[in-house]
Write an enzyme that holds these catalytic residues in place. Structure first.
Site, PDB file in Angstrom:
ATOM      1  N   ARG A 181       8.712  17.919  -4.242  1.00 39.28           N
ATOM      2  CA  ARG A 181       9.559  18.150  -2.842  1.00 39.28           C
ATOM      3  C   ARG A 181      10.609  19.051  -3.407  1.00 39.28           C
ATOM      4  NH1 ARG A 181       8.818  12.646  -0.574  1.00 39.28           N
ATOM      5  NH2 ARG A 181      10.911  13.027   0.462  1.00 39.28           N
ATOM      6  N   GLY A 208      -2.260   5.565   4.661  1.00 42.85           N
ATOM      7  CA  GLY A 208      -2.062   5.475   5.955  1.00 42.85           C
ATOM      8  C   GLY A 208      -2.141   4.140   6.466  1.00 42.85           C
ATOM      9  N   ALA A 209      -2.769   3.081   5.998  1.00 40.19           N
ATOM     10  CA  ALA A 209      -2.970   1.865   6.759  1.00 40.19           C
ATOM     11  C   ALA A 209      -1.558   1.249   7.050  1.00 40.19           C
ATOM     12  CB  ALA A 209      -3.587   1.037   5.636  1.00 40.19           C
ATOM     13  N   ASP A 212       1.161   2.737   8.032  1.00 41.74           N
ATOM     14  CA  ASP A 212       1.408   3.444   9.009  1.00 41.74           C
ATOM     15  C   ASP A 212       0.966   3.346  10.464  1.00 41.74           C
ATOM     16  OD1 ASP A 212       3.106   4.859   6.688  1.00 41.74           O
ATOM     17  OD2 ASP A 212       1.380   6.215   6.710  1.00 41.74           O
ATOM     18  N   GLY A 216      -1.528  -6.968   2.502  1.00 40.44           N
ATOM     19  CA  GLY A 216      -2.862  -6.183   2.062  1.00 40.44           C
ATOM     20  C   GLY A 216      -4.032  -6.929   2.426  1.00 40.44           C
ATOM     21  N   GLY A 243      -3.991  -9.810   4.887  1.00 42.29           N
ATOM     22  CA  GLY A 243      -3.539  -9.711   6.461  1.00 42.29           C
ATOM     23  C   GLY A 243      -2.048  -9.423   6.308  1.00 42.29           C
ATOM     24  N   ALA A 244      -1.306 -10.128   7.270  1.00 35.27           N
ATOM     25  CA  ALA A 244       0.030  -9.985   7.712  1.00 35.27           C
ATOM     26  C   ALA A 244       0.695 -11.139   8.148  1.00 35.27           C
ATOM     27  CB  ALA A 244       0.182  -8.863   8.746  1.00 35.27           C
ATOM     28  N   ASN A 273       8.993   1.571   3.079  1.00 35.93           N
ATOM     29  CA  ASN A 273       7.842   2.262   2.427  1.00 35.93           C
ATOM     30  C   ASN A 273       8.421   2.644   0.905  1.00 35.93           C
ATOM     31  OD1 ASN A 273       5.226   3.176   2.346  1.00 35.93           O
ATOM     32  ND2 ASN A 273       5.751   5.237   2.988  1.00 35.93           N
TER      33      ASN A 273
END
Length: 302
Positions: free
Chosen positions: A98, A234-235, A237, A207, A210-211, A152
């Site tokens: 960066r 990207g999962a 996101d 993961g 689930g959620a 994140n």
């Protein structure tokens, strides 16, 4: 209109290790979410920064191709890169490069009429970004926009970063975290720590498990959808994009999010889990067109 702010990176995904061979794709957590929302038909304005090299020019063309309206600060520096090495299970390890040093200073008035504002990732925790992110957050609040935040995290946050996160949480309506985020923020009891936060809607991705979502006294837990995992880039996101898309489709915003019903909460979580699973079926974060059309037909009725 939705507004989102976060970093733009070129993800170099490792294909072979000897010699090193990479596939380059446009990435960045919030940019991935913005891309998916735009492809789902939501007008998305993405606010970020790029450099002045040919990779930066390519990145701008790619954002335009994805249908994003953008505001970009340009630095006299090369484009930031993220080297990505998926493991055997498809989980990614990152090496970030960066080069930008100057403060992020977005123009005033960029969020006029915005319905929702999403931000997060390392972009919101860098010292040089703090003033600019804060200005956008305040403008979003003045517009009455739904505020969505995804930390994140990649490592244990410093005390300064924890202070920034705490300030963001006091103004957040929708908080999305991974289990890894929760463990870093609440090491003694991650799930309970998230549940206790005084935020209208908290959603925790688990993961392969689930959620789980917490909304007032309501709690919903869903298993993951079973797919052949290529990688998990990207999962999370995509999960955020699915959640925001459904809430906005149903007319929810900052003023009425507390009225979300249990049935709607379950449906929103189901949609987010399904979109996250779709992201795991391809290399990188750009969702396959056929799968995205099927998701729209299933959840947005398009």
């Amino acid at each position: 209109m939705l507004a989102l702010t976060g970093e733009v990176l070129v993800d170099l995904v490792l294909e072979e290790g000897a010699p090193l061979r990479f596939t380059g794709v446009l990435g960045g957590s919030v940019l991935n979410t913005a891309t998916t929302l735009a492809r789902l038909g939501f007008p998305a304005c993405f606010l970020s920064e790029v450099g002045d090299d040919w990779v930066s020019a390519w990145s701008e063309r790619e954002m335009a191709r994805r249908g994003l309206k953008v505001w970009l600060q340009r630095h006299k520096a090369p484009m930031p890169l993220a080297l990505v090495r998926p493991d055997e299970a498809g989980n990614a390890r990152y090496s970030f490069h960066r080069p930008f040093q100057a403060p992020f200073r977005p123009e005033g008035g960029l969020l006029k009429g915005v319905r929702a504002f999403h931000f997060g990732s390392l972009f919101a925790l860098e010292a040089r970004m703090a003033e600019g992110v804060e200005a956008l957050l305040q403008e979003a609040l003045e517009e009455g926009a739904l505020v969505s935040y995804d930390p994140n995290l990649r490592q244990d946050p410093t005390e300064t970063e924890r202070s920034l996160i705490a300030g963001y949480l006091t103004r957040t309506d929708l908080l999305k975290l991974s289990l890894e985020d929760a463990k870093l923020l609440f090491p003694e009891n991650p799930i309970e720590g998230v549940k206790r936060l005084p935020i209208p809607l908290k959603v925790l991705t688990l993961g392969p498990e689930g959620a789980v979502a917490f909304h007032g006294e309501k709690e919903v837990r869903l298993p993951a959808e079973k797919v052949q995992v290529v990688d998990t880039v990207g999962a999370g996101d995509a999960f955020t994009a699915g959640l925001l898309a459904l809430l906005l489709k149903w007319g929810y915003g900052r003023e009425n999010l507390k009225a979300l019903s249990l049935k709607e909460l379950k449906r929103a979580l189901q949609g987010a889990v399904a979109l996250s699973a779709l992201a795991c079926t391809v290399r990188g974060a750009y969702l396959p067109e056929e799968g995205l059309r099927a998701w729209k037909a299933r959840f947005l009725r398009d």
